[in-house]
Design an enzyme around this catalytic site. Sequence first.
Site, PDB file in Angstrom:
ATOM      1  CG  LEU A 118      -1.971  -1.047   1.429  1.00 35.70           C
ATOM      2  CD1 LEU A 118      -2.826  -0.890   2.721  1.00 35.70           C
ATOM      3  CD2 LEU A 118      -2.917  -0.971   0.164  1.00 35.70           C
ATOM      4  CG  ASP A 119       0.599   4.182  -2.878  1.00 31.56           C
ATOM      5  OD1 ASP A 119       1.093   3.350  -3.526  1.00 31.56           O
ATOM      6  OD2 ASP A 119      -0.366   4.700  -3.744  1.00 31.56           O
ATOM      7  CE  LYS A 120       5.189   8.728   4.547  1.00 35.54           C
ATOM      8  NZ  LYS A 120       6.266  10.229   4.590  1.00 35.54           N
TER       9      LYS A 120
END
Length: 319
Positions: free
Chosen positions: A154-156
């Site tokens: 998942l993106d930051k």
Amino acid sequence: MRDMRKKNHNTDPEWDAALAAPMSTKVPPALGGMRLDQALARLFPQYSRNRLQAWLKSGHITVDGRRLSSDQAVTGGEAVRLQPPRLPDAAAPQAQRMPLKIVFEDAAIIVIDKPAGLVVHPGAGQPDRTLLNALLAHAPSLVNVPRGGIVHRLDKDTSGLLVVAKTIEAQVSLVRQLAEHSMRRIYLAVVQGDPPASGVIDAPVGRDARARTRMAVTHRGKPSRTNYRVLERYGHAALVECRLETGRTHQIRVHFQHLRYPLVGDETYRRGTRHGIAFPRQALHAIELTLVHPTSGKPMTWSAPLPRDLKRLIEDLRK
């Protein structure tokens, strides 16, 4: 078995190298007649084709104790040994005690509810204090699993559910489920504008030729499909449920920018913004995850409630 060559796990060469683990297996009879490099992609789906070919060339992959060329055919039954090159200890990710919100854990998998702001694995600009560092402290045996057991990201600044494999066998099963699109991932997003009630965004996603750190819809990209439906409308914004058929980097964010309905708070993909809705991150949350358990073979589903900041955003928009 489907062709594993169609997968895309957004591989990072440095991550592959730093989190490699020794593995041994036999070539199944079903792969007899296949080129060795193609067979290796089936046997070790955790790694990119380029990484496997480099290890084969350097002698870090052997077949029945011998070095073979990538175009040589396998017959089935050969013993394959992967012994990655040892990196300096300083290059290997270190265990770091950090809080983890564990939704489920057993001997095979860990399901995490990741908060926004937490990077999944070390990389340029983020050498530590990542989810991976926390996982290595929580379950030290993950050092023996390729990529520390991580199979998707998942993106930051995206919150929500992701699954981690605790064994090599579990990891192979989860990677296959991702490649075959049988792992169901549902996201909630708040987008700007007033999109159609539902639809399928079928647009290839690849590196943006003008900015290599960004992704874009481009004819050079890989096939990407996002199914969506609007759950609530707020006039100048909408709450949307997204179901991924593919898992490209930044897929949901890129697809909705392409339609001119960028995610609220997304500073990277904001073309088409018509209303400046203040929010400190992209309004995206992985709310539901369904997969077949690698050991029991039973389907399992988990959900993660909306985090406080997204709840507050939606409440404000309803007003």
